[in-house]
Design a protein around this motif. Structure first.
Motif, PDB file in Angstrom:
ATOM      1  N   PRO A  95     -54.444  67.797 -81.568  1.00  0.00           N
ATOM      2  CA  PRO A  95     -55.693  68.575 -81.630  1.00  0.00           C
ATOM      3  C   PRO A  95     -56.487  68.338 -82.922  1.00  0.00           C
ATOM      4  O   PRO A  95     -57.724  68.332 -82.894  1.00  0.00           O
ATOM      5  CB  PRO A  95     -55.210  70.031 -81.541  1.00  0.00           C
ATOM      6  CG  PRO A  95     -53.898  69.954 -80.856  1.00  0.00           C
ATOM      7  CD  PRO A  95     -53.287  68.686 -81.341  1.00  0.00           C
ATOM      8  N   LEU A  96     -55.795  68.126 -84.059  1.00  0.00           N
ATOM      9  CA  LEU A  96     -56.512  67.858 -85.310  1.00  0.00           C
ATOM     10  C   LEU A  96     -57.253  66.528 -85.233  1.00  0.00           C
ATOM     11  O   LEU A  96     -58.427  66.434 -85.643  1.00  0.00           O
ATOM     12  CB  LEU A  96     -55.543  67.859 -86.485  1.00  0.00           C
ATOM     13  CG  LEU A  96     -54.995  69.226 -86.911  1.00  0.00           C
ATOM     14  CD1 LEU A  96     -53.981  69.054 -88.031  1.00  0.00           C
ATOM     15  CD2 LEU A  96     -56.116  70.152 -87.352  1.00  0.00           C
TER      16      LEU A  96
ATOM     17  N   TYR B 168     -68.715  73.689 -80.939  1.00  0.00           N
ATOM     18  CA  TYR B 168     -67.673  74.355 -80.156  1.00  0.00           C
ATOM     19  C   TYR B 168     -66.400  73.530 -80.045  1.00  0.00           C
ATOM     20  O   TYR B 168     -65.300  74.032 -80.322  1.00  0.00           O
ATOM     21  CB  TYR B 168     -68.222  74.674 -78.763  1.00  0.00           C
ATOM     22  CG  TYR B 168     -67.217  75.353 -77.860  1.00  0.00           C
ATOM     23  CD1 TYR B 168     -66.985  76.715 -77.946  1.00  0.00           C
ATOM     24  CD2 TYR B 168     -66.486  74.612 -76.934  1.00  0.00           C
ATOM     25  CE1 TYR B 168     -66.065  77.339 -77.120  1.00  0.00           C
ATOM     26  CE2 TYR B 168     -65.556  75.222 -76.108  1.00  0.00           C
ATOM     27  CZ  TYR B 168     -65.352  76.583 -76.207  1.00  0.00           C
ATOM     28  OH  TYR B 168     -64.426  77.195 -75.404  1.00  0.00           O
ATOM     29  N   HIS B 169     -66.503  72.288 -79.625  1.00  0.00           N
ATOM     30  CA  HIS B 169     -65.299  71.505 -79.339  1.00  0.00           C
ATOM     31  C   HIS B 169     -64.434  71.238 -80.567  1.00  0.00           C
ATOM     32  O   HIS B 169     -63.206  71.421 -80.504  1.00  0.00           O
ATOM     33  CB  HIS B 169     -65.680  70.205 -78.630  1.00  0.00           C
ATOM     34  CG  HIS B 169     -66.099  70.402 -77.206  1.00  0.00           C
ATOM     35  ND1 HIS B 169     -65.220  70.389 -76.155  1.00  0.00           N
ATOM     36  CD2 HIS B 169     -67.316  70.651 -76.663  1.00  0.00           C
ATOM     37  CE1 HIS B 169     -65.868  70.608 -75.012  1.00  0.00           C
ATOM     38  NE2 HIS B 169     -67.140  70.766 -75.308  1.00  0.00           N
ATOM     39  N   PRO B 170     -64.992  70.801 -81.699  1.00  0.00           N
ATOM     40  CA  PRO B 170     -64.130  70.642 -82.884  1.00  0.00           C
ATOM     41  C   PRO B 170     -63.470  71.952 -83.299  1.00  0.00           C
ATOM     42  O   PRO B 170     -62.276  71.975 -83.626  1.00  0.00           O
ATOM     43  CB  PRO B 170     -65.107  70.141 -83.960  1.00  0.00           C
ATOM     44  CG  PRO B 170     -66.233  69.527 -83.207  1.00  0.00           C
ATOM     45  CD  PRO B 170     -66.369  70.335 -81.961  1.00  0.00           C
ATOM     46  N   ALA B 171     -64.227  73.049 -83.290  1.00  0.00           N
ATOM     47  CA  ALA B 171     -63.660  74.343 -83.684  1.00  0.00           C
ATOM     48  C   ALA B 171     -62.561  74.772 -82.712  1.00  0.00           C
ATOM     49  O   ALA B 171     -61.529  75.310 -83.130  1.00  0.00           O
ATOM     50  CB  ALA B 171     -64.759  75.403 -83.745  1.00  0.00           C
ATOM     51  N   TYR B 172     -62.771  74.524 -81.437  1.00  0.00           N
ATOM     52  CA  TYR B 172     -61.786  74.922 -80.429  1.00  0.00           C
ATOM     53  C   TYR B 172     -60.482  74.144 -80.599  1.00  0.00           C
ATOM     54  O   TYR B 172     -59.383  74.711 -80.507  1.00  0.00           O
ATOM     55  CB  TYR B 172     -62.360  74.682 -79.035  1.00  0.00           C
ATOM     56  CG  TYR B 172     -61.565  75.299 -77.910  1.00  0.00           C
ATOM     57  CD1 TYR B 172     -61.748  76.629 -77.553  1.00  0.00           C
ATOM     58  CD2 TYR B 172     -60.624  74.559 -77.212  1.00  0.00           C
ATOM     59  CE1 TYR B 172     -61.015  77.202 -76.520  1.00  0.00           C
ATOM     60  CE2 TYR B 172     -59.890  75.114 -76.182  1.00  0.00           C
ATOM     61  CZ  TYR B 172     -60.089  76.441 -75.841  1.00  0.00           C
ATOM     62  OH  TYR B 172     -59.358  77.005 -74.821  1.00  0.00           O
ATOM     63  N   LEU B 173     -60.585  72.848 -80.873  1.00  0.00           N
ATOM     64  CA  LEU B 173     -59.388  72.043 -81.065  1.00  0.00           C
ATOM     65  C   LEU B 173     -58.668  72.411 -82.365  1.00  0.00           C
ATOM     66  O   LEU B 173     -57.433  72.387 -82.427  1.00  0.00           O
ATOM     67  CB  LEU B 173     -59.751  70.556 -81.054  1.00  0.00           C
ATOM     68  CG  LEU B 173     -60.189  70.005 -79.690  1.00  0.00           C
ATOM     69  CD1 LEU B 173     -60.660  68.564 -79.818  1.00  0.00           C
ATOM     70  CD2 LEU B 173     -59.057  70.100 -78.672  1.00  0.00           C
ATOM     71  N   ILE B 174     -59.422  72.741 -83.399  1.00  0.00           N
ATOM     72  CA  ILE B 174     -58.801  73.196 -84.648  1.00  0.00           C
ATOM     73  C   ILE B 174     -58.072  74.519 -84.416  1.00  0.00           C
ATOM     74  O   ILE B 174     -56.972  74.736 -84.936  1.00  0.00           O
ATOM     75  CB  ILE B 174     -59.861  73.327 -85.758  1.00  0.00           C
ATOM     76  CG1 ILE B 174     -60.364  71.938 -86.177  1.00  0.00           C
ATOM     77  CG2 ILE B 174     -59.298  74.065 -86.976  1.00  0.00           C
ATOM     78  CD1 ILE B 174     -61.531  71.967 -87.127  1.00  0.00           C
ATOM     79  N   LEU B 175     -58.686  75.407 -83.636  1.00  0.00           N
ATOM     80  CA  LEU B 175     -58.018  76.654 -83.274  1.00  0.00           C
ATOM     81  C   LEU B 175     -56.689  76.369 -82.587  1.00  0.00           C
ATOM     82  O   LEU B 175     -55.664  76.986 -82.906  1.00  0.00           O
ATOM     83  CB  LEU B 175     -58.928  77.474 -82.357  1.00  0.00           C
ATOM     84  CG  LEU B 175     -58.347  78.790 -81.827  1.00  0.00           C
ATOM     85  CD1 LEU B 175     -58.521  79.894 -82.863  1.00  0.00           C
ATOM     86  CD2 LEU B 175     -59.018  79.196 -80.519  1.00  0.00           C
TER      87      LEU B 175
ATOM     88  N   ALA C 135     -54.831  73.690 -82.853  1.00  0.00           N
ATOM     89  CA  ALA C 135     -53.894  73.147 -83.840  1.00  0.00           C
ATOM     90  C   ALA C 135     -53.290  74.258 -84.687  1.00  0.00           C
ATOM     91  O   ALA C 135     -52.093  74.221 -85.018  1.00  0.00           O
ATOM     92  CB  ALA C 135     -54.605  72.127 -84.728  1.00  0.00           C
ATOM     93  N   GLY C 136     -54.088  75.244 -85.060  1.00  0.00           N
ATOM     94  CA  GLY C 136     -53.576  76.368 -85.839  1.00  0.00           C
ATOM     95  C   GLY C 136     -52.544  77.166 -85.064  1.00  0.00           C
ATOM     96  O   GLY C 136     -51.504  77.573 -85.616  1.00  0.00           O
ATOM     97  N   VAL C 137     -52.812  77.390 -83.788  1.00  0.00           N
ATOM     98  CA  VAL C 137     -51.870  78.140 -82.949  1.00  0.00           C
ATOM     99  C   VAL C 137     -50.552  77.392 -82.820  1.00  0.00           C
ATOM    100  O   VAL C 137     -49.466  77.968 -83.004  1.00  0.00           O
ATOM    101  CB  VAL C 137     -52.493  78.401 -81.563  1.00  0.00           C
ATOM    102  CG1 VAL C 137     -51.442  78.958 -80.601  1.00  0.00           C
ATOM    103  CG2 VAL C 137     -53.667  79.364 -81.674  1.00  0.00           C
ATOM    104  N   THR C 138     -50.610  76.096 -82.518  1.00  0.00           N
ATOM    105  CA  THR C 138     -49.378  75.322 -82.346  1.00  0.00           C
ATOM    106  C   THR C 138     -48.613  75.189 -83.657  1.00  0.00           C
ATOM    107  O   THR C 138     -47.373  75.214 -83.670  1.00  0.00           O
ATOM    108  CB  THR C 138     -49.690  73.926 -81.780  1.00  0.00           C
ATOM    109  OG1 THR C 138     -50.656  73.260 -82.623  1.00  0.00           O
ATOM    110  CG2 THR C 138     -50.272  74.025 -80.380  1.00  0.00           C
TER     111      THR C 138
END
Length: 506
Positions: free
Chosen positions: A12-13, A113-120, A122-125
C-alpha cells in the motif's frame, strides 16, 4: 513464508506513491489502487493459511534482530485481522470508485483520495503486524495522518468542524500513548512486546497498574469506549460515504486490537478486568440509548457502533479463552456488518437525498435492491438467528455464564437488552425509511443526484459485503476454530515470544 509478512505494509505504501505520481491520470490511479488492495488481500489470505496451522511468522526489518530492530509478527489474530481489513478496504475502494465515476469525481477528488486511502491501509496493516509498542504507535500515526485528509475531503464547513474535533481527540490519545511508551521504556529498557511480556511482570504492582491504565486510556479513546466516545457520533457521519464506512467499520477495531494485544501479552494477570467489564456495560448501554434517540440514519449507526464496542470489551474483560474467542469473532463480524450498513446509508442518501428519517419513506418499493442491501446486514447487526451477529453474541453470553460472578451476569443481561434495543432501532429505520409512504419532499425520480438509478459499482461493492457478512454464518465453524486457537495462543503467550526470540521470555 516469512517474506510475505511485510508485504501488507509495503504494497500500500508503494501504491500510494504510484497513485500520487498518476494524479493526472485517474483511470490508471484507480487501477493501481484496486490492484494493490487485491494483492494485499491475497497475501493476507496466504498468511492466515500459514499461521492457522503453524507458529507465528516474524520478520526482523533491515536484518536487525529483536529486541533492537523492528519486528513484524503475524500470528493467528494478526493474520485474521489482515484478511478482514483487506477485504473491507477493497470493497469500500470499489464503492468510492463507483461514486466518483457517477459524480464526475466532484465528491471524491481522486488525486488526493487514492494516495491517502492507501496510506490509511498501510497504517492499519502496520498496526496489526507491529511487534513493538513504538511501531504500533507509528502504525496509528500513519493511519491517523491519512484519516485527517480523508475526513475533510470536500472541505465543507461541517466536515472541517468535525474534522477538527477528530484531529484534537486523536492527537490527545496519541500523546497519552507516546507518554506511556516513554514511561514503559524508562521502567523496562525495551519496547519489544515479546520482551516486555517478561520484564513487566517484574515491576511493582502499582507501577504495572499505572502503565496499564495509560495504555487502556489511549486505546480506549481510539476504540470509542465510553466515556471516551463522545467524539465519534459527531465526527464520522459528516464525511463522504466511503470514508465514513471504512472509519466506522475498521478504525475503532484497530484500537480494540491494541487492547487485546496488550492485555493478553503484557498484562495477563492485571487487575483491569473488572474495569473493562464495567466499561463494556456502560458502552453498550449509553451507545444503544443514544441510537434509539436519533432521527438520522448515519448518527444512529454511529451510536450503534459505540454500543457494540461494548460486546468486544465484554469478551476481553472476561480474560478467558472463550471470552477472547468470542470477542475476536465479534470484531470480525462487526467490521464487515458495520461497514456494509454505512455503505447502504450512502446509497439511501443518494436515492432519497437525505438520511433524515422524517424525510424518507417507501424505499423498499421504490428501490427493492436497496431494501435488501440494508435489511440483511441490519438483521445481522441486531443478532437475529442464524446470522453471525447472533453466533458471536451467543459465544460471548456463554463465556459470561461460564465465568460466573455478579458482574458477568449483569453483562449477560445487559448484552441481551442491548441486542433487543438494537433490533428496535434498526426496525425503526426500516419502518420509517423503507416501509411507510414516501415523504412529500423525497424525489421519486430525477434530481441532480437524489432519485437517480444507483451506480452499479456502488451497489456491487455493497452487495459483496452483504454476501461476505452472510458468509460468516456459513463458515462460522471454521472461523470459531481460528478464533479459539488465536485466543489460546494469546493466553499462552509463549508461541508469540518463541517466534520472536526462539527462546523463553528474556
Amino acid at each position: 513464508m516469512t517474506w510475505l509478512v511485510p508485504l501488507p505494509v509495503i504494497m500500500p505504501l508503494l501504491g500510494a506513491a504510484v497513485t500520487l505520481l498518476l494524479r493526472r491520470r485517474p483511470v490508471l490511479q484507480r487501477a493501481v489502487s484496486v490492484l494493490v488492495l487485491s494483492a494485499t488481500l491475497v497475501v493476507a489470505v496466504l498468511l492466515l493459511a500459514s499461521t492457522a496451522t503453524g507458529a507465528p511468522l516474524t520478520v526482523a526489518v533491515g536484518g536487525w534482530a529483536a529486541p533492537l530492530g523492528i519486528v513484524l509478527v503475524a500470528d493467528r489474530l494478526a493474520a485474521l485481522m489482515l484478511v478482514v481489513s483487506a477485504a473491507v478496504t477493497l470493497c469500500v475502494l470499489v464503492y468510492s470508485i463507483g461514486q466518483g465515476m457517477a459524480d464526475g469525481d466532484d465528491a471524491v477528488p481522486v488525486a488526493v483520495y487514492h494516495p491517502a486511502y492507501l496510506i490509511l491501509t498501510a497504517g492499519v496493516t502496520n498496526a496489526f503486524l507491529a511487534g513493538d509498542l513504538f511501531n504500533l504507535y507509528v502504525g496509528f500515526e500513519i493511519l491517523l495522518a491519512a484519516s485527517y485528509v480523508l475526513i475533510t475531503i470536500g472541505a465543507t464547513r461541517s466536515r472541517i468542524r468535525t474534522g477538527t474535533t477528530y484531529v484534537v481527540v486523536s492527537l490527545l490519545s496519541s500523546l497519552i500513548f507516546l507518554t506511556a511508551i516513554g514511561l514503559i521504556y524508562a521502567a523496562t529498557g525495551t519496547l519489544n512486546l515479546a520482551q516486555l511480556a517478561g520484564r513487566l511482570d517484574a515491576l511493582p504492582d502499582g507501577l504495572q497498574l499505572g502503565l496499564q491504565s495509560m495504555l487502556l486510556l489511549a486505546f480506549g479513546i481510539k476504540a470509542a469506549v465510553f466515556p471516551l466516545s463522545a467524539w465519534l457520533p459527531d465526527s464520522y457521519p459528516t464525511a463522504i460515504a466511503p470514508v465514513t464506512a471504512v472509519f466506522a467499520g475498521l478504525l475503532t477495531k484497530v484500537g480494540v486490537y491494541a487492547i487485546i494485544r496488550t492485555q493478553t501479552l503484557l498484562f495477563p494477570d492485571g487487575p483491569a478486568g473488572g474495569v473493562l467489564l464495567v466499561a463494556a456495560l456502560l458502552t453498550m448501554t449509553v451507545g444503544i440509548l443514544g441510537a434509539v434517540a436519533q432521527s438520522d440514519i448515519k448518527r444512529l449507526l454511529s451510536f450503534t457502533l459505540v454500543s457494540h464496542i461494548g460486546y468486544m470489551l465484554f469478551g476481553i474483560g472476561l480474560a478467558s479463552s472463550a471470552g477472547l474467542s468470542g470477542a475476536i469473532f465479534y470484531v470480525v463480524h462487526h467490521i464487515v456488518v458495520q461497514t456494509t450498513l454505512f455503505l447502504a446509508a450512502g446509497l439511501i442518501e443518494r436515492r432519497g437525498g437525505t438520511t433524515t428519517l422524517d424525510r424518507l419513506g417507501g424505499l423498499a418499493r421504490l428501490t427493492p435492491v436497496l431494501g435488501v442491501l440494508f435489511f440483511v446486514p441490519a438483521l445481522n447487526l441486531a443478532g437475529i438467528p442464524p446470522f453471525s451477529g447472533f453466533l458471536g453474541k451467543l459465544g460471548l453470553l456463554q463465556a459470561g455464564v461460564d465465568a460466573g460472578g455478579a458482574l458477568a451476569w449483569v453483562l449477560v443481561a445487559g448484552s441481551v437488552v442491548t441486542s433487543l434495543l438494537t433490533l428496535y432501532a434498526i426496525g425503526r429505520v426500516w419502518n420509517l425509511a423503507f416501509w411507510r409512504t414516501p415523504h412529500a419532499s423525497m424525489p421519486a425520480d430525477g434530481g441532480a443526484r437524489a432519485g437517480r438509478a444507483l451506480p452499479r459499482l456502488m451497489v456491487g461493492a455493497t452487495l459483496a459485503l452483504v454476501v461476505l457478512g452472510t458468509g460468516l454464518t456459513v463458515v462460522s465453524g471454521p472461523l470459531f476454530d481460528i478464533t479459539s486457537r488465536a485466543a489460546t495462543e494469546l493466553r499462552e503467550r509463549q508461541p508469540y515470544v518463541h517466534a520472536v526470540f526462539a527462546e523463553e521470555v528474556p
